[in-house]
Design a protein around this motif. Structure first.
Motif, PDB file in Angstrom:
ATOM      1  N   GLU A  38       4.960   5.702 -17.891  1.00  0.00           N
ATOM      2  CA  GLU A  38       5.289   6.705 -16.893  1.00  0.00           C
ATOM      3  C   GLU A  38       4.498   6.469 -15.598  1.00  0.00           C
ATOM      4  OE1 GLU A  38       7.790   8.754 -17.441  1.00  0.00           O
ATOM      5  OE2 GLU A  38       7.998   7.822 -19.417  1.00  0.00           O
ATOM      6  N   ARG A  39       4.546   7.422 -14.717  1.00  0.00           N
ATOM      7  CA  ARG A  39       4.005   7.259 -13.369  1.00  0.00           C
ATOM      8  C   ARG A  39       2.476   7.248 -13.366  1.00  0.00           C
ATOM      9  NH1 ARG A  39       4.458  11.678  -8.788  1.00  0.00           N
ATOM     10  NH2 ARG A  39       3.802  10.460  -6.967  1.00  0.00           N
ATOM     11  N   ILE A  40       1.897   6.325 -12.588  1.00  0.00           N
ATOM     12  CA  ILE A  40       0.457   6.259 -12.333  1.00  0.00           C
ATOM     13  C   ILE A  40       0.255   6.369 -10.825  1.00  0.00           C
ATOM     14  CG2 ILE A  40      -1.625   4.848 -12.457  1.00  0.00           C
ATOM     15  CD1 ILE A  40      -0.494   3.511 -14.933  1.00  0.00           C
ATOM     16  N   VAL A  41      -0.687   7.233 -10.412  1.00  0.00           N
ATOM     17  CA  VAL A  41      -1.060   7.362  -9.003  1.00  0.00           C
ATOM     18  C   VAL A  41      -2.548   7.068  -8.901  1.00  0.00           C
ATOM     19  CG1 VAL A  41      -1.084   8.819  -6.959  1.00  0.00           C
ATOM     20  CG2 VAL A  41       0.719   9.127  -8.679  1.00  0.00           C
ATOM     21  N   SER A  42      -2.888   5.955  -8.252  1.00  0.00           N
ATOM     22  CA  SER A  42      -4.277   5.494  -8.167  1.00  0.00           C
ATOM     23  C   SER A  42      -4.854   5.764  -6.780  1.00  0.00           C
ATOM     24  CB  SER A  42      -4.364   3.995  -8.461  1.00  0.00           C
ATOM     25  OG  SER A  42      -4.062   3.713  -9.810  1.00  0.00           O
ATOM     26  N   PHE A  43      -6.158   6.069  -6.772  1.00  0.00           N
ATOM     27  CA  PHE A  43      -6.899   6.305  -5.535  1.00  0.00           C
ATOM     28  C   PHE A  43      -8.129   5.408  -5.517  1.00  0.00           C
ATOM     29  CE2 PHE A  43      -4.632  10.147  -6.560  1.00  0.00           C
ATOM     30  CZ  PHE A  43      -4.104  10.565  -5.348  1.00  0.00           C
ATOM     31  N   GLU A  44      -8.267   4.609  -4.472  1.00  0.00           N
ATOM     32  CA  GLU A  44      -9.425   3.736  -4.308  1.00  0.00           C
ATOM     33  C   GLU A  44      -9.782   3.678  -2.825  1.00  0.00           C
ATOM     34  OE1 GLU A  44     -12.515   1.496  -4.103  1.00  0.00           O
ATOM     35  OE2 GLU A  44     -11.753   2.217  -6.033  1.00  0.00           O
ATOM     36  N   PRO A  45     -11.000   4.069  -2.459  1.00  0.00           N
ATOM     37  CA  PRO A  45     -11.339   4.160  -1.033  1.00  0.00           C
ATOM     38  C   PRO A  45     -11.763   2.863  -0.363  1.00  0.00           C
ATOM     39  CG  PRO A  45     -13.141   4.999  -2.371  1.00  0.00           C
ATOM     40  CD  PRO A  45     -12.016   4.694  -3.313  1.00  0.00           C
ATOM     41  N   THR A  46     -12.413   1.941  -1.055  1.00  0.00           N
ATOM     42  CA  THR A  46     -12.983   0.781  -0.384  1.00  0.00           C
ATOM     43  C   THR A  46     -11.915  -0.278  -0.112  1.00  0.00           C
ATOM     44  OG1 THR A  46     -13.627  -0.292  -2.469  1.00  0.00           O
ATOM     45  CG2 THR A  46     -15.226   1.171  -1.444  1.00  0.00           C
ATOM     46  N   SER A  47     -12.036  -0.932   1.017  1.00  0.00           N
ATOM     47  CA  SER A  47     -10.976  -1.833   1.471  1.00  0.00           C
ATOM     48  C   SER A  47     -10.803  -3.047   0.568  1.00  0.00           C
ATOM     49  CB  SER A  47     -11.260  -2.277   2.906  1.00  0.00           C
ATOM     50  OG  SER A  47     -12.555  -2.851   3.025  1.00  0.00           O
ATOM     51  N   GLU A  48     -11.898  -3.667   0.156  1.00  0.00           N
ATOM     52  CA  GLU A  48     -11.765  -4.875  -0.661  1.00  0.00           C
ATOM     53  C   GLU A  48     -11.157  -4.557  -2.023  1.00  0.00           C
ATOM     54  OE1 GLU A  48     -14.331  -8.647  -2.414  1.00  0.00           O
ATOM     55  OE2 GLU A  48     -15.382  -6.974  -1.473  1.00  0.00           O
ATOM     56  N   ALA A  49     -11.694  -3.555  -2.701  1.00  0.00           N
ATOM     57  CA  ALA A  49     -11.157  -3.205  -4.017  1.00  0.00           C
ATOM     58  C   ALA A  49      -9.707  -2.746  -3.903  1.00  0.00           C
ATOM     59  CB  ALA A  49     -12.012  -2.125  -4.668  1.00  0.00           C
ATOM     60  N   PHE A  50      -9.392  -2.004  -2.837  1.00  0.00           N
ATOM     61  CA  PHE A  50      -8.009  -1.545  -2.680  1.00  0.00           C
ATOM     62  C   PHE A  50      -7.047  -2.717  -2.516  1.00  0.00           C
ATOM     63  CE2 PHE A  50      -4.294  -0.138  -0.335  1.00  0.00           C
ATOM     64  CZ  PHE A  50      -3.872   0.911  -1.140  1.00  0.00           C
ATOM     65  N   GLY A  51      -7.490  -3.772  -1.844  1.00  0.00           N
ATOM     66  CA  GLY A  51      -6.632  -4.940  -1.714  1.00  0.00           C
ATOM     67  C   GLY A  51      -6.248  -5.521  -3.070  1.00  0.00           C
ATOM     68  N   TRP A  52      -7.225  -5.609  -3.965  1.00  0.00           N
ATOM     69  CA  TRP A  52      -6.951  -6.089  -5.320  1.00  0.00           C
ATOM     70  C   TRP A  52      -6.074  -5.102  -6.081  1.00  0.00           C
ATOM     71  CZ3 TRP A  52      -7.849 -10.896  -6.883  1.00  0.00           C
ATOM     72  CH2 TRP A  52      -8.804 -11.647  -6.194  1.00  0.00           C
ATOM     73  N   LEU A  53      -6.350  -3.802  -5.902  1.00  0.00           N
ATOM     74  CA  LEU A  53      -5.555  -2.777  -6.574  1.00  0.00           C
ATOM     75  C   LEU A  53      -4.087  -2.865  -6.158  1.00  0.00           C
ATOM     76  CD1 LEU A  53      -5.270  -0.088  -8.187  1.00  0.00           C
ATOM     77  CD2 LEU A  53      -5.903   1.093  -6.070  1.00  0.00           C
ATOM     78  N   ALA A  54      -3.843  -2.993  -4.863  1.00  0.00           N
ATOM     79  CA  ALA A  54      -2.467  -3.061  -4.376  1.00  0.00           C
ATOM     80  C   ALA A  54      -1.731  -4.263  -4.953  1.00  0.00           C
ATOM     81  CB  ALA A  54      -2.461  -3.103  -2.853  1.00  0.00           C
ATOM     82  N   LYS A  55      -2.437  -5.388  -5.077  1.00  0.00           N
ATOM     83  CA  LYS A  55      -1.819  -6.572  -5.684  1.00  0.00           C
ATOM     84  C   LYS A  55      -1.489  -6.332  -7.150  1.00  0.00           C
ATOM     85  CE  LYS A  55      -4.012  -9.991  -2.656  1.00  0.00           C
ATOM     86  NZ  LYS A  55      -4.979 -11.132  -2.576  1.00  0.00           N
ATOM     87  N   ALA A  56      -2.404  -5.655  -7.858  1.00  0.00           N
ATOM     88  CA  ALA A  56      -2.178  -5.398  -9.283  1.00  0.00           C
ATOM     89  C   ALA A  56      -0.962  -4.509  -9.495  1.00  0.00           C
ATOM     90  CB  ALA A  56      -3.423  -4.750  -9.894  1.00  0.00           C
ATOM     91  N   ALA A  57      -0.749  -3.573  -8.568  1.00  0.00           N
ATOM     92  CA  ALA A  57       0.336  -2.604  -8.728  1.00  0.00           C
ATOM     93  C   ALA A  57       1.655  -3.070  -8.116  1.00  0.00           C
ATOM     94  CB  ALA A  57      -0.066  -1.281  -8.089  1.00  0.00           C
ATOM     95  N   ALA A  58       1.634  -4.183  -7.418  1.00  0.00           N
ATOM     96  CA  ALA A  58       2.783  -4.579  -6.600  1.00  0.00           C
ATOM     97  C   ALA A  58       4.079  -4.713  -7.391  1.00  0.00           C
ATOM     98  CB  ALA A  58       2.474  -5.882  -5.878  1.00  0.00           C
ATOM     99  N   GLY A  59       4.006  -5.187  -8.621  1.00  0.00           N
ATOM    100  CA  GLY A  59       5.222  -5.392  -9.401  1.00  0.00           C
ATOM    101  C   GLY A  59       5.587  -4.224 -10.298  1.00  0.00           C
ATOM    102  N   ASP A  60       4.944  -3.097 -10.111  1.00  0.00           N
ATOM    103  CA  ASP A  60       5.150  -1.946 -10.993  1.00  0.00           C
ATOM    104  C   ASP A  60       5.654  -0.772 -10.154  1.00  0.00           C
ATOM    105  OD1 ASP A  60       4.931   0.257 -12.686  1.00  0.00           O
ATOM    106  OD2 ASP A  60       3.071  -0.432 -13.618  1.00  0.00           O
ATOM    107  N   PRO A  61       6.948  -0.482 -10.184  1.00  0.00           N
ATOM    108  CA  PRO A  61       7.493   0.581  -9.340  1.00  0.00           C
ATOM    109  C   PRO A  61       7.019   1.980  -9.724  1.00  0.00           C
ATOM    110  CG  PRO A  61       9.167  -0.244 -10.847  1.00  0.00           C
ATOM    111  CD  PRO A  61       7.997  -1.169 -10.971  1.00  0.00           C
ATOM    112  N   MET A  62       6.431   2.118 -10.897  1.00  0.00           N
ATOM    113  CA  MET A  62       5.937   3.417 -11.361  1.00  0.00           C
ATOM    114  C   MET A  62       4.435   3.590 -11.100  1.00  0.00           C
ATOM    115  SD  MET A  62       8.477   5.140 -12.566  1.00  0.00           S
ATOM    116  CE  MET A  62       7.873   6.330 -13.759  1.00  0.00           C
ATOM    117  N   TRP A  63       3.883   2.705 -10.299  1.00  0.00           N
ATOM    118  CA  TRP A  63       2.437   2.748 -10.003  1.00  0.00           C
ATOM    119  C   TRP A  63       2.250   2.772  -8.494  1.00  0.00           C
ATOM    120  CZ3 TRP A  63      -1.386  -1.658 -11.886  1.00  0.00           C
ATOM    121  CH2 TRP A  63      -2.704  -1.282 -11.583  1.00  0.00           C
ATOM    122  N   GLN A  64       1.792   3.917  -7.959  1.00  0.00           N
ATOM    123  CA  GLN A  64       1.544   4.072  -6.529  1.00  0.00           C
ATOM    124  C   GLN A  64       0.036   4.088  -6.259  1.00  0.00           C
ATOM    125  OE1 GLN A  64       3.801   6.855  -7.864  1.00  0.00           O
ATOM    126  NE2 GLN A  64       5.291   5.204  -7.773  1.00  0.00           N
TER     127      GLN A  64
END
Length: 214
Positions: A38-64
């Motif tokens: 089901e849906r996952i909504v992630s929050f990460e404030p730091t720029s470097e970690a967020f870059g990795w997070l966005a890549k991890a979630a890129a192929g998952d339409p249920m993960w924002q």
């Protein structure tokens, strides 16, 4: 019961997992391996970690993913970025933390946007039941305070809890337990996590899971 088995049970029927302090997406990826789709909504404030997070979630339409810190008010937050990004915090690490985890040392500062969960709520369009996981390196209570009345809509809380001061001025387990109990949550489990004083045997941290019984 293993942590994986417990979450597999608790997440049955949960519509939204709010992943606060997502770092690079490790927790969300683990939850996906347990079969949660089901849906996952992630929050990460730091720029470097967020870059990795966005890549991890890129192929998952249920993960924002949102490049934000959650806290007690709507403002900016000064973070102490650590060598190990998992230890980045609004608080300075204490001596016991640095003695056992030298990579928790601050190596940079980053000013990030912070919002209250209550302020964001209408824009998130969350459908109950909701599971709120907060791993915010000392800011767990601030996140809960910023949720306000939204906590009444949360079915489960998962929080990192410090038994001893791991960050200067951050709330300890007793204060957080009183808060969640006052808001109508009962303890489901207290799990040991990697976090011990290697010289004294003192456990430093726990994961606490709580169920809304109101």
């Amino acid at each position: 019961m293993t942590p994986a088995a417990r979450r597999s049970i608790l997440l049955r029927g949960v519509n939204v997992l709010l992943d606060v302090g997502a770092n690079r997406g490790q927790y969300a990826q683990w939850i996906r391996t347990l079969g949660y789709s089901e849906r996952i909504v992630s929050f990460e404030p730091t720029s470097e970690a967020f870059g990795w997070l966005a890549k991890a979630a890129a192929g998952d339409p249920m993960w924002q993913c949102h490049n934000l810190a959650l806290g007690a008010d709507d403002s900016d937050l000064d973070l102490r970025v650590s060598r190990d990004s998992c230890s980045t915090s609004a608080f300075a690490p204490t001596g016991i933390t640095l003695r056992n985890y030298p990579d928790a040392a601050t190596i940079a500062r980053e000013r990030v946007a912070m919002r209250r969960l209550g302020s964001l709520w209408n824009d998130l369009h969350c459908t109950a039941p909701i599971y709120l996981k907060v791993d915010a390196e000392g800011s767990e209570l601030a996140v809960l305070e910023g949720a306000g009345a939204v906590l009444d809509q949360i079915a489960f809380l998962e929080l990192e809890l410090s038994l001893v001061p791991t960050y200067v001025g951050a709330p300890l387990i007793g204060e957080i337990l009183r808060f969640v109990e006052d808001r109508g949550f009962a303890t489901v489990a207290l799990e040991g996590i990697q976090g011990d004083d290697h010289s004294t045997g003192q456990m430093l941290m726990l994961n606490g899971i709580f169920r809304n019984i109101t």
